[in-house]
Design a protein around this motif. Structure first.
Motif, mmCIF file in Angstrom:
data_model
loop_
_atom_site.group_PDB
_atom_site.id
_atom_site.type_symbol
_atom_site.label_atom_id
_atom_site.label_comp_id
_atom_site.label_asym_id
_atom_site.label_seq_id
_atom_site.Cartn_x
_atom_site.Cartn_y
_atom_site.Cartn_z
ATOM 1 N N ARG A 81 0.861 -1.192 0.000
ATOM 2 C CA ARG A 81 0.000 0.000 0.000
ATOM 3 C C ARG A 81 0.890 1.231 0.000
ATOM 4 O O ARG A 81 2.039 1.162 0.451
ATOM 5 N N PRO A 82 0.376 2.368 -0.432
ATOM 6 C CA PRO A 82 1.201 3.582 -0.441
ATOM 7 C C PRO A 82 1.633 4.000 0.968
ATOM 8 O O PRO A 82 2.680 4.609 1.140
ATOM 9 N N GLY A 83 0.870 3.644 1.983
ATOM 10 C CA GLY A 83 1.194 4.034 3.346
ATOM 11 C C GLY A 83 1.940 2.972 4.126
ATOM 12 O O GLY A 83 2.020 3.056 5.345
ATOM 13 N N PHE A 112 -4.664 1.424 -4.264
ATOM 14 C CA PHE A 112 -5.017 2.737 -3.732
ATOM 15 C C PHE A 112 -6.476 2.711 -3.294
ATOM 16 O O PHE A 112 -7.343 2.264 -4.043
ATOM 17 N N ARG A 113 -6.733 3.212 -2.076
ATOM 18 C CA ARG A 113 -8.101 3.274 -1.577
ATOM 19 C C ARG A 113 -8.453 4.713 -1.231
ATOM 20 O O ARG A 113 -7.629 5.442 -0.676
ATOM 21 N N GLY A 114 -9.674 5.086 -1.551
ATOM 22 C CA GLY A 114 -10.200 6.396 -1.164
ATOM 23 C C GLY A 114 -9.329 7.554 -1.604
ATOM 24 O O GLY A 114 -9.025 7.719 -2.779
ATOM 25 N N GLY A 123 2.792 6.428 -4.138
ATOM 26 C CA GLY A 123 2.849 5.025 -4.537
ATOM 27 C C GLY A 123 3.975 4.775 -5.516
ATOM 28 O O GLY A 123 4.712 3.783 -5.409
ATOM 29 N N LEU A 124 4.126 5.690 -6.484
ATOM 30 C CA LEU A 124 5.193 5.541 -7.474
ATOM 31 C C LEU A 124 6.565 5.660 -6.803
ATOM 32 O O LEU A 124 7.492 4.917 -7.145
ATOM 33 N N ASP A 125 6.675 6.553 -5.812
ATOM 34 C CA ASP A 125 7.942 6.687 -5.079
ATOM 35 C C ASP A 125 8.279 5.385 -4.353
ATOM 36 O O ASP A 125 9.439 4.960 -4.324
ATOM 37 N N GLN A 126 7.254 4.751 -3.790
ATOM 38 C CA GLN A 126 7.506 3.501 -3.069
ATOM 39 C C GLN A 126 7.912 2.382 -4.038
ATOM 40 O O GLN A 126 8.773 1.560 -3.723
ATOM 41 N N GLY A 148 -6.618 1.270 -13.208
ATOM 42 C CA GLY A 148 -7.738 1.490 -12.305
ATOM 43 C C GLY A 148 -7.245 2.009 -10.971
ATOM 44 O O GLY A 148 -6.595 3.046 -10.896
ATOM 45 N N ARG A 149 -7.520 1.291 -9.908
ATOM 46 C CA ARG A 149 -7.078 1.695 -8.566
ATOM 47 C C ARG A 149 -5.818 0.956 -8.133
ATOM 48 O O ARG A 149 -5.442 0.988 -6.964
ATOM 49 N N GLN A 150 -5.171 0.262 -9.065
ATOM 50 C CA GLN A 150 -3.966 -0.497 -8.732
ATOM 51 C C GLN A 150 -2.801 -0.054 -9.591
ATOM 52 O O GLN A 150 -2.974 0.278 -10.759
#
Length: 161
Positions: A81-83, A112-114, A123-126, A148-150
């Motif tokens: 996840r991004p976090g 990615f959610r919400g 997310g790209l940095d991770q 989409g969301r992924q």
């Protein structure tokens, strides 16, 4: 197999794998019957075909068991996840390195959610951080791409020279 073998002379291998030599087919069939096993032609090329005394049913069963093991899927998936915090990130990274070193292809999925959709750059940095850590172990088959969301990235093991 057994009565289906029509050549007069065969090279015989006994049930233990020892060479008996060139014998008459009828004698070989009699030896197989006495042992309660089958006479199976294993190689018909050359002057004299090679036959073996074996339990043919058991042989077929063992062959069917080994065929299933050959078609294993050699791909794995890691989800982040991004976090994702540093400690969890390193756990996922170590698992990813283990998969790549064992020869598996790996699909890295970031969901990615919400409100995370507004911060796709995190997310790209991770994903880039992950790639920097994996430099010695794998190569990128498909760059990180948003679907989409992924965000999905494909990695494969590095060729060992």
């Amino acid at each position: 197999m057994n009565k289906g073998i029509r050549v007069p002379k065969i090279r015989l291998i006994d049930a233990e794998g020892g060479q008996v030599g060139v014998v008459d087919r009828r004698d070989a069939q009699q030896m197989a019957d006495e042992a309660g096993l089958d006479l199976v032609m294993v190689a018909d090329g050359g002057d004299v075909p090679v036959c073996r005394i074996m339990d043919y049913g058991k042989h077929k069963y063992q062959q069917s068991k080994t065929k299933g093991k050959q078609s294993r899927d050699r791909s794995k998936e890691i989800k982040i996840r991004p976090g994702t915090e540093d400690a969890d990130f390193h756990v996922k990274l170590n698992k990813l390195i283990k998969f790549l070193d064992s020869g598996c292809k790996v699909k890295v999925t970031m969901r990615f959610r919400g409100r995370e959709m507004a911060h796709q750059d995190l997310g790209l940095d991770q994903m880039k951080r992950l790639l920097a850590e994996l430099d010695d172990h794998g190569v990128v088959d498909r760059e990180p791409r948003l679907e989409g969301r992924q965000m999905i990235m494909l990695l494969s093991p590095k060729k060992k020279n």
